[in-house]
Design a protein around this motif. Sequence first.
Motif, mmCIF file in Angstrom:
data_model
loop_
_atom_site.group_PDB
_atom_site.id
_atom_site.type_symbol
_atom_site.label_atom_id
_atom_site.label_comp_id
_atom_site.label_asym_id
_atom_site.label_seq_id
_atom_site.Cartn_x
_atom_site.Cartn_y
_atom_site.Cartn_z
ATOM 1 N N TRP A 57 125.167 67.596 -80.466
ATOM 2 C CA TRP A 57 124.654 66.690 -82.221
ATOM 3 C C TRP A 57 124.934 65.490 -81.894
ATOM 4 N N ILE A 58 124.444 64.017 -81.430
ATOM 5 C CA ILE A 58 124.848 62.705 -81.480
ATOM 6 C C ILE A 58 124.805 62.183 -83.427
ATOM 7 N N TRP A 59 125.821 61.831 -83.540
ATOM 8 C CA TRP A 59 125.938 61.446 -85.178
ATOM 9 C C TRP A 59 125.820 59.528 -84.874
ATOM 10 N N MET A 60 125.187 58.885 -85.576
ATOM 11 C CA MET A 60 124.904 57.615 -84.978
ATOM 12 C C MET A 60 125.136 56.884 -86.971
ATOM 13 N N ASP A 61 125.919 55.703 -86.893
ATOM 14 C CA ASP A 61 125.547 54.393 -87.849
ATOM 15 C C ASP A 61 123.988 54.295 -87.743
ATOM 16 N N VAL A 62 123.253 54.424 -88.615
ATOM 17 C CA VAL A 62 122.228 52.882 -88.190
ATOM 18 C C VAL A 62 121.545 51.717 -89.808
ATOM 19 N N THR A 63 121.817 51.010 -89.457
ATOM 20 C CA THR A 63 121.492 50.040 -90.379
ATOM 21 C C THR A 63 120.304 49.595 -90.411
ATOM 22 N N GLY A 64 119.801 50.140 -92.347
ATOM 23 C CA GLY A 64 118.677 50.021 -91.711
ATOM 24 C C GLY A 64 118.392 48.358 -91.855
ATOM 25 N N LYS A 65 116.807 48.457 -92.614
ATOM 26 C CA LYS A 65 116.139 46.868 -93.669
ATOM 27 C C LYS A 65 117.250 46.279 -94.148
ATOM 28 N N ASP A 66 117.465 47.105 -95.357
ATOM 29 C CA ASP A 66 117.855 47.047 -96.434
ATOM 30 C C ASP A 66 119.463 46.952 -96.462
ATOM 31 N N GLY A 67 120.031 46.941 -95.080
ATOM 32 C CA GLY A 67 121.538 46.631 -95.183
ATOM 33 C C GLY A 67 122.403 48.282 -95.050
ATOM 34 N N LYS A 68 121.408 48.971 -95.841
ATOM 35 C CA LYS A 68 121.916 50.452 -96.295
ATOM 36 C C LYS A 68 122.555 50.757 -94.457
ATOM 37 N N VAL A 69 123.478 51.507 -94.381
ATOM 38 C CA VAL A 69 124.076 51.954 -93.077
ATOM 39 C C VAL A 69 124.105 53.645 -93.541
ATOM 40 N N VAL A 70 123.199 54.464 -92.349
ATOM 41 C CA VAL A 70 122.734 55.396 -92.815
ATOM 42 C C VAL A 70 122.815 56.345 -91.035
ATOM 43 N N ASN A 71 124.102 57.271 -91.743
ATOM 44 C CA ASN A 71 124.335 58.797 -90.735
ATOM 45 C C ASN A 71 123.665 59.357 -90.452
ATOM 46 N N TRP A 72 122.789 59.446 -88.878
ATOM 47 C CA TRP A 72 121.925 59.883 -88.614
ATOM 48 C C TRP A 72 122.882 61.026 -87.438
ATOM 49 N N GLY A 73 122.109 62.107 -87.746
ATOM 50 C CA GLY A 73 122.249 63.336 -87.021
ATOM 51 C C GLY A 73 121.595 64.034 -86.038
ATOM 52 N N ILE A 74 121.827 63.358 -84.577
ATOM 53 C CA ILE A 74 120.054 63.819 -83.780
ATOM 54 C C ILE A 74 120.667 65.393 -82.819
ATOM 55 N N GLU A 75 119.661 66.009 -82.839
ATOM 56 C CA GLU A 75 120.060 67.153 -81.882
ATOM 57 C C GLU A 75 119.266 66.941 -80.615
ATOM 58 N N GLN A 104 111.734 62.604 -86.447
ATOM 59 C CA GLN A 104 112.144 63.230 -87.395
ATOM 60 C C GLN A 104 112.675 64.092 -87.788
ATOM 61 N N ALA A 105 113.027 65.092 -87.947
ATOM 62 C CA ALA A 105 112.791 66.588 -88.790
ATOM 63 C C ALA A 105 112.147 66.478 -90.253
ATOM 64 N N LYS A 106 111.349 67.214 -90.303
ATOM 65 C CA LYS A 106 110.082 67.458 -91.204
ATOM 66 C C LYS A 106 110.267 67.224 -92.282
ATOM 67 N N SER A 107 111.774 67.876 -93.089
ATOM 68 C CA SER A 107 112.402 67.859 -94.387
ATOM 69 C C SER A 107 112.216 66.120 -94.665
ATOM 70 N N GLY A 108 112.387 65.567 -94.133
ATOM 71 C CA GLY A 108 111.729 64.383 -93.725
ATOM 72 C C GLY A 108 114.081 63.452 -94.268
ATOM 73 N N GLU A 109 114.570 64.262 -93.732
ATOM 74 C CA GLU A 109 116.245 63.750 -93.946
ATOM 75 C C GLU A 109 116.725 62.741 -92.375
ATOM 76 N N PRO A 110 117.920 62.453 -92.462
ATOM 77 C CA PRO A 110 118.542 61.347 -91.913
ATOM 78 C C PRO A 110 118.423 62.195 -90.195
ATOM 79 N N ARG A 111 118.368 62.953 -90.094
ATOM 80 C CA ARG A 111 117.889 63.946 -88.731
ATOM 81 C C ARG A 111 117.241 63.870 -88.202
ATOM 82 N N GLY A 112 117.566 64.587 -86.764
ATOM 83 C CA GLY A 112 116.368 64.638 -85.735
ATOM 84 C C GLY A 112 116.201 65.162 -84.239
ATOM 85 N N VAL A 113 115.670 64.860 -83.678
ATOM 86 C CA VAL A 113 116.121 65.784 -82.474
ATOM 87 C C VAL A 113 115.552 64.766 -81.821
#
Lengths: 154, 185
Positions: A57-75, A104-113
């Motif tokens: 897993w690689i985890w990364m902080d991504v800043t969205g257009k709204d300026g909010k930082v989301v931590n994504w987990g990528i498998e 992205q994960a089907k669930s829509g969470e900030p996760r993906g492959v």
Amino acid sequence: MRRTMTFVGVAVVGIGILLATVPAVAHHAFAAAFDDKKPINLQGKVTKVELVNPHSWIWMDVTGKDGKVVNWGIEGGPPSNLFRNGITKGSLPVGTEIKLFGYQAKSGEPRGVGVFVEYLDGRKVFMGGSAPGANGAGAAAAGTNGAGAAAAKP
Amino acid sequence: MLLAFFDWLATTAGSIALHESLHAYRIVSTVHVVTLSLFVGTASLLDLRLLGATLRSVPVSEVARRLRPWTMAGFALMIASGALLFYANPSPRYQNLFFRVKMAMLVAAGINAWLFHRQVFPRVADWDSDPVPPRRARMAGGLALALWAAMIVSGRMIAYDWFDCSRQPQSALVNLLQGCRTESH
């Protein structure tokens, strides 16, 4: 009757063995967890790298257009696949700015492959997991790169 | 308490070597699958004989005796390799719903086998050559087939992280069954 029972028995054992054999090939299928219609194109800073079996897993902080930082987990694939493609324990230190293409994960969470990691200097490293093209070989990769490029356009 | 122990277990050299390994993990998981096939495969033949579904002209004790070394060897290697796989990722497995179901199936199948060997098999001489053994033997065989199948399916499902503790919100029942820590974070 006897033959039917024998057949049923053989079928039960056979299906069991078949089910049991799958993990040797792939831990889980791409389609079960991820959506090939939701390509993702992230850019951000690495917060954690877990180079572990059965999946990395690689985890990364991504800043969205709204300026909010989301931590994504990528498998990604297992360490051996990443190692072969050039990712080792020391190659993605925390804080490294990377781009990441995947689904992205089907669930829509900030996760993906992940399909591949792209360093800002343009170097690409394939993530060796269950995503189409993640092993960087031939036509599959070309197709996925196409999808990745399409997704990359804002 | 147990979770703290498993968290610690994951920091031991052997666990790190396994979960970071390039090849050892896949070799162990392949051994696990092959040996569980040997174990469940040979155990199923005895179960099918108990159901009167196959090898009906062979005495039950003969089927049991000749398969036993294979079943035992398969079981021992399956458990050993499975323990190593657990050792590689202790806490995620411990908190995995499917892993817990699988362990429950293993315990249930173990109790079923123990009861069979204690209460039913000692009197095998009475029905050894019957094409279809008596009801209690058939029940033990049928139950064993169902439990091993359920064990394999739930084992396969461990790979799917639908109920992962890290994916909240989950239903209270799921969190309870998996022992997720939900208060903090």
